[in-house]
Design an enzyme around this catalytic site. Sequence first.
Site, mmCIF file in Angstrom:
data_model
loop_
_atom_site.group_PDB
_atom_site.id
_atom_site.type_symbol
_atom_site.label_atom_id
_atom_site.label_comp_id
_atom_site.label_asym_id
_atom_site.label_seq_id
_atom_site.Cartn_x
_atom_site.Cartn_y
_atom_site.Cartn_z
ATOM 1 N N HIS A 320 87.283 26.946 31.404
ATOM 2 C CA HIS A 320 87.109 25.496 31.473
ATOM 3 C C HIS A 320 88.025 24.793 30.472
ATOM 4 O O HIS A 320 88.630 23.767 30.792
ATOM 5 C CB HIS A 320 85.648 25.134 31.191
ATOM 6 C CG HIS A 320 84.725 25.398 32.339
ATOM 7 N ND1 HIS A 320 84.364 26.676 32.724
ATOM 8 C CD2 HIS A 320 84.083 24.555 33.199
ATOM 9 C CE1 HIS A 320 83.535 26.605 33.756
ATOM 10 N NE2 HIS A 320 83.353 25.331 34.076
ATOM 11 N N HIS A 363 79.996 29.070 25.538
ATOM 12 C CA HIS A 363 81.084 29.895 25.028
ATOM 13 C C HIS A 363 81.014 29.937 23.513
ATOM 14 O O HIS A 363 80.518 29.001 22.870
ATOM 15 C CB HIS A 363 82.450 29.335 25.450
ATOM 16 C CG HIS A 363 82.890 29.762 26.808
ATOM 17 N ND1 HIS A 363 83.417 31.005 27.057
ATOM 18 C CD2 HIS A 363 82.881 29.110 28.002
ATOM 19 C CE1 HIS A 363 83.723 31.096 28.344
ATOM 20 N NE2 HIS A 363 83.404 29.958 28.938
ATOM 21 N N ASP A 367 86.246 31.447 21.718
ATOM 22 C CA ASP A 367 86.695 31.354 23.114
ATOM 23 C C ASP A 367 87.459 30.057 23.350
ATOM 24 O O ASP A 367 88.530 30.048 23.962
ATOM 25 C CB ASP A 367 85.490 31.387 24.063
ATOM 26 C CG ASP A 367 84.721 32.680 23.986
ATOM 27 O OD1 ASP A 367 85.224 33.609 23.335
ATOM 28 O OD2 ASP A 367 83.633 32.756 24.563
#
Length: 434
Positions: A320, A363, A367
Site C-alpha cells: 500500500h 504493518h 515495512d
Amino acid sequence: MTANSSGMAASGEAVSGWSCMQVAQWLQEEGFGEYVDLLCTQHRLDGLSLLALTEADLRGPPLGLTVLGDIKRLTIALRRLQRQNQSQLEELGLKLSSIPAGSSMHPVGGEWNFDEAAGRFNGGFCSGSVLRQRRGERCESNSGETLCHSRFNGRCRQHLAGRLDPEVWKTVLSSIYVFLVIGFTSFVMVLVHERVPDMRTYPPLPDIFLDSVPRIPWAFAMAEACGVILCYMFLLILLLHKHRSILFRRLCSLMGTVFLLRCCTMFVTSLSVPGQHLQCASKTYDDTFGKIQRALAIWSGFGMTLAGVQTCGDYMFSGHTVVITMLNFFVTEYTPRSWNLIHTISWVLNLFGIFFILAAHEHYSIDVFIAFYITTRLFLYYHTLANTRAYQQSRRARIWFPMFSFFECNVNGPVPNQYHWPFGKPAFMKTLIG
C-alpha cells in the site's frame, strides 16, 4: 532609453549591461510585451542572460513557450540582437556559428555548447552540451529535424535530438509486464499465507510506533481511500498529458519492478503478524487449483480490504505504501511546478496514507519505511538517468538496466509537462486545455 536596441548600442550602452527594465522595454518595442512578466519579472532576465538565450530555452522548462509563431519571431529577434553585439558575445566566451553558403545545414534553435578543445562555448544545434561533446556526438540538420549521431563503445547510433517517441507498443509491453508481476505477486501472497508464523509461538515483534499509538480500526480503510484519490488524480493527468504513453510506460515499469522485489522479500522471510487483532493463521490449500483461485481473488480485488480482500503474511515491505508513494511522485513530477495546490494535496494524501497504515497496525514501521525509501529512490534514480541520458546507450546500462535501456532508448531528454484534450468534443475543452 532610445527607440530600439541599435539605438541603445549607438548611445554607448552595452546590451550585456542592460537591467531587467531595459530588457522589458526591448521586448515591448519588439512586440513581445505579453512575455515581459514571464521573462523579466518571474525569471529576472537581464541583458547578459538575454544574449545567451536560445530557442531551446524558450521551448523548454522553466519558460515553456507554446505558441510556435512567437517562439520563432522571438528567436529571430534574439539572433539579430546577438549578431549586432557579436563582440560582446566573444568577450563572454560565446559566439554564433557561421553557416557556410550553400550548406544543407539550417539552424533549428541552437544551444550554447562547450568546446573542450577551445575552452569556450560555441553555438551548436543539438540539445545537450558538455556530455554530448564528451561522448563524441555530432549533429546534423536535415529537412528541419536535428539528427544526432552518437558513438558509444565504437558503435554509431542515430536519433532525433529532443524527440519524444510515444512508442505505444512499448507501453503495451510494460502493461503486460506489470500485469504478470501483479499476478505473480498474488500467487506468492498465497504461498506466504501458508507459512504465517503461529501467533501463540511468535507474538508481534516490538515496534516503537505500534507500541505507542493505539490502534484505529477504520484507519486502514482511510489509507486505501487516500490511494484511490491519488489514483484518480493520476488518471486525470494521464488523460490530459501530451506524452501519456511515456508516463504510463514508466509507471508500469517502476511499479512492476518494485512489486517484483517485494515478492522476493516477503517470500524469503516470514515475519510474525504485527497485531493480535489480525485473524491470521497458516492456511493450506488442497491443490494448486485452489491456490490459483485464491490468487485470482487477490488480484481481482487489487489486494484491497475495500474490495473484500484480506491477506496475511505479506510483510517486508508494505505494498500500500508503494502504490500511494509512487502515485504521489508521478502526480508531482508530471504537473507544472506552479500547481502548488495539486502538489500539496498529493503529498498530504501520501503522508496521511502512510500514517493510517501504521495507525491501523496492519504493518510494522520498518515495512512502511523500507517501502517508502525503495519507491522514492527507484523513482528518482530512474528519472535522473532518463533525463540526463547518462547511461541509456552504454553497454553497462544494457547489462545492468536492460528494461530501462529498452523503454527509454528513444526518449531524448526530460518529458515536458504539456497538456491537450485528446477528444474532438466538446470543442471548448480542446480550446481551454490546448
